[in-house]
Design an enzyme around this catalytic site. Structure first.
Site, PDB file in Angstrom:
ATOM      1  N   GLY A 142      -5.833   5.695   1.738  1.00 21.57           N
ATOM      2  CA  GLY A 142      -5.650   7.119   1.568  1.00 21.57           C
ATOM      3  C   GLY A 142      -4.844   7.573   0.619  1.00 21.57           C
ATOM      4  O   GLY A 142      -3.757   7.022   0.464  1.00 21.57           O
ATOM      5  N   HIS A 143      -5.480   8.073  -0.403  1.00 21.01           N
ATOM      6  CA  HIS A 143      -4.595   8.418  -1.840  1.00 21.01           C
ATOM      7  C   HIS A 143      -4.378   9.985  -1.861  1.00 21.01           C
ATOM      8  O   HIS A 143      -5.286  10.572  -1.890  1.00 21.01           O
ATOM      9  CB  HIS A 143      -5.614   7.875  -2.780  1.00 21.01           C
TER      10      HIS A 143
ATOM     11  N   GLN B 141      -5.118  -0.149  -1.376  1.00 22.48           N
ATOM     12  CA  GLN B 141      -4.410  -1.494  -0.764  1.00 22.48           C
ATOM     13  C   GLN B 141      -3.291  -1.853  -1.961  1.00 22.48           C
ATOM     14  O   GLN B 141      -2.981  -1.176  -2.480  1.00 22.48           O
ATOM     15  CB  GLN B 141      -4.994  -2.369   0.220  1.00 22.48           C
TER      16      GLN B 141
ATOM     17  N   LYS C 115      -0.669   5.300  -5.729  1.00 22.56           N
ATOM     18  CA  LYS C 115      -1.703   4.979  -6.674  1.00 22.56           C
ATOM     19  C   LYS C 115      -2.421   6.217  -7.128  1.00 22.56           C
ATOM     20  O   LYS C 115      -2.832   6.487  -8.128  1.00 22.56           O
ATOM     21  CB  LYS C 115      -2.575   3.817  -6.190  1.00 22.56           C
TER      22      LYS C 115
ATOM     23  N   GLY D 226       0.950  -1.342   0.208  1.00 20.44           N
ATOM     24  CA  GLY D 226      -0.088  -0.096  -0.229  1.00 20.44           C
ATOM     25  C   GLY D 226       0.773   1.165   0.080  1.00 20.44           C
ATOM     26  O   GLY D 226       2.136   1.231   0.338  1.00 20.44           O
ATOM     27  N   ASP D 227       0.276   2.291  -0.344  1.00 17.06           N
ATOM     28  CA  ASP D 227       0.711   3.621  -0.334  1.00 17.06           C
ATOM     29  C   ASP D 227       1.913   3.884  -1.283  1.00 17.06           C
ATOM     30  O   ASP D 227       2.833   4.477  -0.821  1.00 17.06           O
ATOM     31  CB  ASP D 227       1.361   4.107   0.996  1.00 17.06           C
TER      32      ASP D 227
HETATM   33  P1  GDP Z   1      -1.550   5.532  -2.226  1.00 19.37           P
HETATM   34  O1  GDP Z   1      -2.207   5.123  -1.381  1.00 19.37           O
HETATM   35  O2  GDP Z   1      -0.948   4.363  -3.268  1.00 19.37           O
HETATM   36  O3  GDP Z   1      -2.318   6.394  -3.186  1.00 19.37           O
HETATM   37  O4  GDP Z   1      -0.284   6.237  -1.966  1.00 19.37           O
HETATM   38  P2  GDP Z   1      -0.323   7.471  -0.421  1.00 19.37           P
HETATM   39  O5  GDP Z   1      -1.069   8.716  -1.270  1.00 19.37           O
HETATM   40  O6  GDP Z   1      -0.914   6.889   0.457  1.00 19.37           O
HETATM   41  O7  GDP Z   1       1.019   7.716  -0.469  1.00 19.37           O
HETATM   42  C1  GDP Z   1       2.125   8.118  -1.510  1.00 19.37           C
HETATM   43  C2  GDP Z   1       2.767   9.371  -1.047  1.00 19.37           C
HETATM   44  O8  GDP Z   1       3.918   9.764  -1.805  1.00 19.37           O
HETATM   45  C3  GDP Z   1       1.794  10.695  -1.022  1.00 19.37           C
HETATM   46  O9  GDP Z   1       2.139  11.463  -0.146  1.00 19.37           O
HETATM   47  C4  GDP Z   1       2.280  11.170  -2.496  1.00 19.37           C
HETATM   48  O10 GDP Z   1       2.212  12.518  -2.637  1.00 19.37           O
HETATM   49  C5  GDP Z   1       3.732  10.818  -2.561  1.00 19.37           C
HETATM   50  N1  GDP Z   1       4.200  10.637  -3.726  1.00 19.37           N
HETATM   51  C6  GDP Z   1       3.881   9.874  -4.809  1.00 19.37           C
HETATM   52  N2  GDP Z   1       4.941   9.863  -5.726  1.00 19.37           N
HETATM   53  C7  GDP Z   1       5.908  10.311  -5.519  1.00 19.37           C
HETATM   54  C8  GDP Z   1       7.261  10.538  -5.984  1.00 19.37           C
HETATM   55  O11 GDP Z   1       7.596  10.135  -6.917  1.00 19.37           O
HETATM   56  N3  GDP Z   1       8.078  11.031  -4.983  1.00 19.37           N
HETATM   57  C9  GDP Z   1       7.872  11.633  -3.990  1.00 19.37           C
HETATM   58  N4  GDP Z   1       8.711  12.132  -3.201  1.00 19.37           N
HETATM   59  N5  GDP Z   1       6.468  11.395  -3.147  1.00 19.37           N
HETATM   60  C10 GDP Z   1       5.502  10.909  -3.953  1.00 19.37           C
HETATM   61  P1  IMO Z   2      -3.843   2.698   0.474  1.00 20.62           P
HETATM   62  O1  IMO Z   2      -5.070   2.176  -0.540  1.00 20.62           O
HETATM   63  C1  IMO Z   2      -1.314   0.908   3.364  1.00 20.62           C
HETATM   64  C2  IMO Z   2      -3.209  -1.905   6.226  1.00 20.62           C
HETATM   65  C3  IMO Z   2      -3.445  -1.850   7.756  1.00 20.62           C
HETATM   66  C4  IMO Z   2      -3.517  -2.992   8.309  1.00 20.62           C
HETATM   67  C5  IMO Z   2      -4.111  -3.891   7.423  1.00 20.62           C
HETATM   68  C6  IMO Z   2      -5.636  -4.304   7.687  1.00 20.62           C
HETATM   69  O2  IMO Z   2      -3.706   3.987   0.933  1.00 20.62           O
HETATM   70  O3  IMO Z   2      -2.618   2.036  -0.178  1.00 20.62           O
HETATM   71  P2  IMO Z   2      -7.778  -2.907   7.342  1.00 20.62           P
HETATM   72  O4  IMO Z   2      -8.121  -1.520   8.266  1.00 20.62           O
HETATM   73  O5  IMO Z   2      -7.843  -2.797   6.084  1.00 20.62           O
HETATM   74  O6  IMO Z   2      -8.607  -3.887   8.142  1.00 20.62           O
HETATM   75  O7  IMO Z   2      -6.330  -3.091   7.877  1.00 20.62           O
HETATM   76  O8  IMO Z   2      -3.895  -3.260   6.115  1.00 20.62           O
HETATM   77  N1  IMO Z   2      -3.988  -1.151   5.160  1.00 20.62           N
HETATM   78  C7  IMO Z   2      -3.298  -0.355   4.448  1.00 20.62           C
HETATM   79  N2  IMO Z   2      -1.760   0.005   4.362  1.00 20.62           N
HETATM   80  N3  IMO Z   2      -2.293   1.370   2.635  1.00 20.62           N
HETATM   81  C8  IMO Z   2      -3.636   1.340   2.596  1.00 20.62           C
HETATM   82  O9  IMO Z   2      -4.410   1.827   1.626  1.00 20.62           O
HETATM   83  C9  IMO Z   2      -3.961   0.276   3.479  1.00 20.62           C
HETATM   84  N4  IMO Z   2      -5.395  -0.200   3.740  1.00 20.62           N
HETATM   85  C10 IMO Z   2      -5.118  -1.114   4.838  1.00 20.62           C
HETATM   86  O10 IMO Z   2      -2.669  -0.557   8.081  1.00 20.62           O
HETATM   87  O11 IMO Z   2      -2.166  -3.285   8.395  1.00 20.62           O
HETATM   88 MG    MG Z   3      -2.296   5.316   0.665  1.00 18.62          MG
END
Ligand code: GDP
Ligand code: IMO
Ligand code: MG
Length: 429
Positions: free
Chosen positions: A40-41, A223, A16, A12-13
């Site tokens: 959380g995107h 995720q 995306k 995750g994170d």
């Molecule tokens: P998601 O859940 O897959 O949408 O990812 P998140 O938004 O939770 O986490 C990704 C974080 O990295 C966010 O704060 C983005 O703004 C940041 N981000 C995305 N691409 C890049 C990158 O290429 N470089 C840096 N430094 N940050 C990035």
């Molecule tokens: P995005 O879309 C990172 C993790 C939680 C926990 C496990 C189960 O932003 O990538 P849940 O509440 O889904 O039952 O928790 O999954 N988790 C994530 N980790 N990014 C996410 O979403 C996540 N959504 C759930 O931290 O370990």
């Molecule tokens: Mg996220």
């Protein structure tokens, strides 16, 4: 027709949201198909930062957003998010957002159960987001869930609440948590009904029409494959299937409509919550990645655990997730590190593995086998073409491509929307 599905290839994170926002300029509709407000995107567009949990990221580009049947929807969280992004200037109305009438609802008792179970687990907790995701999916599979369309039928709501409370109050009482009263829940659902129902429809019909009209559909995963309830690091996973096949079942389309599958991976690895993480770093480098990458959970604010890129895990995610093209994000976070490590295998009890084992004991015992790669001194931050990348950074990307057995399609070099290197247009297949 050329549709694209975006899924996470790690825990995750991976970025995306940024990738979906970038691709949305080429799409007509953006569809969420699993997960809920555990996602959380974060999208950065000029001076504005948007944090989306349930809403499809395409709304930021003014593209029609669809929440599919595979998503679990907390109506309170949805309305709060709509209010929040509307205050930021986005247009979210039934003209721009449609919700599957057969999607499952998350109720306050689901997050109560989620939290009570986590505290009962103590040291063995999963580290969930506490948002009721698991309990809501359990109710769906147990055939007692309240769904969006039920909001139009007060008698159905009343009957289903009886069944839900019989089950959940018993459990809550057993866990020493507060129980729920039917009337309060029913009254609130009846208040929410006129606010939610205008968005509801059988979205499969709209998607079918879009498909036949040759519109481009972008599926936004939440995720990631290693959090998939079947293929991930079970039991430290979420409660939905996160692989690309779910884009079809979670939106009401056939598998041939999913199109080109993009897997998103960071140039290193992070994880929030508990569970195995073979390449996790507990040293200064781990701290540096966390600080530079701003690695704090969007949903819970928890610091993310950080480590080296794990090619064994991402290769597996590519295979089971059906990934055809890889997007490597956050390359800039590695700038200036003298040496980088890539995990190319695990040592478990004297044996060498090229895959993530299924049993928890073996997962926890996996010791990474590293390949060392020289780093680069120059900045990659903000690079928008290969020509802007130091030769050594290109070498790193190419080595990852080889090890995970998927071609690199995009590279991201900052949070900002346009700081993206296009290698191959995924909508061209
Ligand atoms: P998601 O859940 O897959 O949408 O990812 P998140 O938004 O939770 O986490 C990704 C974080 O990295 C966010 O704060 C983005 O703004 C940041 N981000 C995305 N691409 C890049 C990158 O290429 N470089 C840096 N430094 N940050 C990035
Ligand atoms: P995005 O879309 C990172 C993790 C939680 C926990 C496990 C189960 O932003 O990538 P849940 O509440 O889904 O039952 O928790 O999954 N988790 C994530 N980790 N990014 C996410 O979403 C996540 N959504 C759930 O931290 O370990
Ligand atoms: Mg996220």
């Amino acid at each position: 027709m050329a549709n694209v599905a975006v899924i996470g290839a790690q825990w995750g994170d991976e970025g995306k949201g940024k990738v979906v926002d970038w691709l949305a300029s080429r799409a007509d509709l953006v569809v969420r198909f699993q997960g809920g407000h555990n996602a959380g995107h974060t999208l950065v567009v000029g001076e504005q930062t948007y944090k989306l949990s349930l809403l499809p990221s395409g709304l930021v580009r003014g593209k029609m957003g669809i929440i599919g049947n595979g998503v679990v929807i907390d109506p309170e969280a949805l309305l709060a998010e709509i209010a929040r992004v509307t205050a930021q200037g986005l247009n979210v109305s039934p003209a721009t957002l449609r919700i599957a009438d057969n999607a499952t609802l998350i109720l306050p008792l689901h997050s109560a159960i989620d939290r009570a179970r986590e505290s009962a687990r103590g040291e063995r907790k999963i580290g969930t987001t506490g948002r009721g995701i698991g309990p809501a999916y359990e109710d769906k599979v147990a055939r007692r869930a309240i769904r969006v369309a039920d909001l139009a039928e007060p008698q159905t709501l009343s009957d289903k609440l009886d069944e839900l409370l019989l089950h959940h109050n018993t459990l809550l009482a057993g866990l020493g948590a507060e129980t729920f009263e039917k009337q309060g829940l029913l009254d609130r659902l009846l208040e929410l009904a006129p606010l939610i129902l205008p968005y509801a429809e059988p979205v499969w019909e709209r998607l079918d029409e879009a498909r036949r009209a040759g519109k481009r559909i972008l599926f936004e995963g939440a995720q990631a494959v290693m959090l998939d309830v079947d293929h991930g690091t079970y039991p430290f996973v979420t409660s939905s299937n996160t692989v690309s096949a779910t884009a079809a079942s979670g939106s009401g389309m056939g598998p041939s409509s999913v199109g080109f599958v993009l897997g998103i991976a960071k140039a290193y690895t992070t994880r929030v919550g508990s569970g195995p993480f073979p390449t996790e770093l507990f040293d200064e480098t781990g701290k540096l990645l966390g600080a530079r990458g701003h690695e704090f959970g969007t949903v819970t604010g928890r610091p993310r655990r950080c480590g080296w890129f794990d090619a064994v895990m991402v290769r597996q995610a590519v295979k089971v997730g059906g990934v055809q093209g890889l997007v490597l994000t956050k390359l800039d976070v590695l700038d200036g590190l003298p040496e980088l490590q890539i995990c190319v295998g695990y040592r478990i009890g004297g044996e060498i593995y090229r895959r993530f084992p299924a049993a928890p004991g073996a997962q926890a015992a996996a010791e990474p086998i590293y390949e060392t790669i020289e780093g680069w001194r120059d900045s990659t931050r903000g690079a928008r073409s290969w020509a802007d990348l130091p030769a050594q950074a290109i070498k790193y990307v190419r080595r990852i491509e080889e090890l995970v057995e998927a071609p690199v399609t995009l590279v991201s070099t900052s949070p900002e929307r346009d700081d993206t290197i296009l290698v191959r247009d995924p909508f061209e297949g």
